[in-house]
Design a protein around this motif. Structure first.
Motif, short mmCIF file in Angstrom:
data_model
loop_
_atom_site.label_atom_id
_atom_site.label_comp_id
_atom_site.label_asym_id
_atom_site.label_seq_id
_atom_site.Cartn_x
_atom_site.Cartn_y
_atom_site.Cartn_z
N LEU A 257 0.83 -1.21 0.00
CA LEU A 257 0.00 0.00 0.00
C LEU A 257 0.87 1.27 0.00
CD1 LEU A 257 -2.85 -0.99 2.48
CD2 LEU A 257 -3.01 -0.73 0.02
N LYS A 270 -5.27 12.46 -7.64
CA LYS A 270 -5.36 11.14 -7.00
C LYS A 270 -5.42 11.30 -5.47
CE LYS A 270 -4.54 8.00 -10.40
NZ LYS A 270 -5.23 6.79 -10.69
N SER A 271 -5.67 12.51 -5.00
CA SER A 271 -5.60 12.74 -3.55
C SER A 271 -6.67 11.93 -2.80
CB SER A 271 -5.75 14.23 -3.25
OG SER A 271 -6.82 14.75 -3.96
N HIS A 272 -7.81 11.67 -3.46
CA HIS A 272 -8.87 10.88 -2.84
C HIS A 272 -8.37 9.45 -2.57
CE1 HIS A 272 -12.95 9.91 -1.86
NE2 HIS A 272 -12.97 8.91 -2.76
N GLU A 273 -7.73 8.84 -3.59
CA GLU A 273 -7.20 7.48 -3.45
C GLU A 273 -6.11 7.42 -2.38
OE1 GLU A 273 -7.93 8.80 -6.32
OE2 GLU A 273 -8.59 7.31 -7.80
N ALA A 275 -5.82 9.30 0.20
CA ALA A 275 -6.43 9.39 1.54
C ALA A 275 -6.96 8.02 1.96
CB ALA A 275 -7.57 10.41 1.53
N ILE A 276 -7.62 7.30 1.04
CA ILE A 276 -8.16 5.96 1.37
C ILE A 276 -7.02 5.01 1.71
CG2 ILE A 276 -9.41 3.95 0.45
CD1 ILE A 276 -11.13 5.94 -1.13
N LEU A 277 -5.97 5.06 0.88
CA LEU A 277 -4.81 4.18 1.14
C LEU A 277 -4.18 4.49 2.50
CD1 LEU A 277 -3.08 4.05 -2.35
CD2 LEU A 277 -4.26 2.19 -1.19
N LEU A 279 -5.65 5.66 5.09
CA LEU A 279 -6.53 5.13 6.14
C LEU A 279 -6.29 3.62 6.31
CD1 LEU A 279 -8.81 6.38 7.89
CD2 LEU A 279 -10.42 5.25 6.35
N LEU A 280 -6.19 2.93 5.17
CA LEU A 280 -5.95 1.48 5.20
C LEU A 280 -4.62 1.16 5.89
CD1 LEU A 280 -7.05 0.11 1.73
CD2 LEU A 280 -7.87 -0.63 3.95
#
Ligand code: HEM
Length: 298
Positions: A257, A270-273, A275-277, A279-280
């Motif tokens: 990740l 790609k800032s949304h992706e 942020a999700i990564l 969090l993961l």
């Protein structure tokens, strides 16, 4: 190892030994209290004695169980139930993380103690030798089984039928082959990531890839190599009979990740992706930390 029958064969434990041990029963019964007092005086010198046996309630319970174990050695009944009881003793000690040296040292004390009773009570040299030989065998068998549970709690499976025993042997061989192929595959994967590493340099040198992208890609590849190395080390440990640390998988997932985050961080929109990564990775990091804190290694 499947049954006590096989263990008896290995130790040449025969009818004569059974007879000898049964013969000693009444003498040992008369010395049970002295035995317990002696063992406790011996083990109370261990540094962690009070940590493992902190109060009278636990000590009394342990003493009762120790008595039962001691007298059982002279019962003449050495079947699979006996084996199961020994295995359980090993598991209990292993679960409380009692150093195996403590058990071995205590067994050594017990051996000397029983020898001294025999020497005190018998004058005939041959009889003494024969009794001591049988005592040594049963104590060695006890120590062997108890310590086996330390080596691997799950390894010493006591099967009921031959078919069951064959299935267990076959599946353990199969799992060994799987582990071996996993190690080989991991080595191959490492070689491929190294290839990726050189490919990035080649792309930078000859295909005009940007310097920033190349550095990030190389860093990502290194991260994966590090994680695979961790996994490889754990697999090798498993092949050597040690426990597998599940946390190595979490480390690998985190590395994968992180690599994605590094790559995405260069791409616009790609800032949304990312942020999700992120969090993961945070969740995995917490799981990794909890596993290492609790010492989960299976
Ligand atoms: C040859 C050496 C030893 C033998 C044969 C022995 C025997 C036993 C037995 C039969 C049990 C009960 C297992 C069960 O619940 O099924 C037990 C439990 C236990 N043993 Fe030992 N033991 C030995 C050495 C030690 C030593 C050296 C210590 C600590 C310094 C120790 C601490 C304990 C503790 C804490 C338990 C769990 C007690 C409980 O909560 O019920 N043992 N042991």
């Amino acid at each position: 190892m499947d049954t006590l029958h096989e263990i008896k064969l290995i130790y040449s434990f025969n009818d004569k030994d059974v007879e000898n041990l049964k013969f000693l029963k009444s003498i040992m019964e008369a010395n049970t209290n002295e035995f317990i007092a002696g063992v406790y005086s011996f083990i109370s010198n261990f540094e962690d004695f009070s940590k493992f046996l902190p109060n009278d309630e636990i000590r009394n319970r342990h003493q009762e169980k120790l008595k039962f174990w001691f007298l059982n050695m002279f019962s003449g009944e050495y079947d699979n139930d006996y084996l199961r009881r020994l295995r359980r003793i090993g598991e209990v000690h292993s679960d409380i993380k009692l150093p195996s040296h403590y058990v071995s040292a205590t067994m050594n004390y017990i051996r000397n103690y029983i020898h001294s009773i025999i020497l005190r009570n018998f004058t005939d040299g041959d009889k003494k030798d024969s009794l001591i030989e049988s005592i040594n065998k049963i104590l060695d068998i006890n120590l062997d089984i108890i310590i086996s549970s330390y080596i691997d709690e799950g390894k010493l499976y006591i099967s009921h039928t031959k078919f069951e025993s064959r299935v267990i042997k076959l599946s353990s061989k199969f799992s060994y082959i799987l582990d071996l192929s996993l190690v080989l595959t991991l080595m191959l994967a490492t070689a491929m990531v190294f290839f990726l590493f050189f490919f990035e340099i080649y792309r930078f040198a000859f295909s005009g890839a940007s310097f920033e992208t190349t550095v990030v890609d190389i860093l990502g590849a290194m991260l994966i190599i590090w994680a695979i190395r961790e996994l490889l080390e754990e697999e090798v440990k498993k092949l050597q009979g040690k426990k597998f640390a599940l946390s190595a998988f979490i480390a690998l997932a985190m590395a994968a990740l992180l690599r994605k985050v590094l790559i995405f961080s260069l791409a616009p929109h790609k800032s949304h992706e990312v942020a999700i990564l992120g969090l993961l990775i945070l969740v995995l990091g917490i799981v990794y930390w909890l596993m290492n804190k609790k010492g989960v290694d299976t």
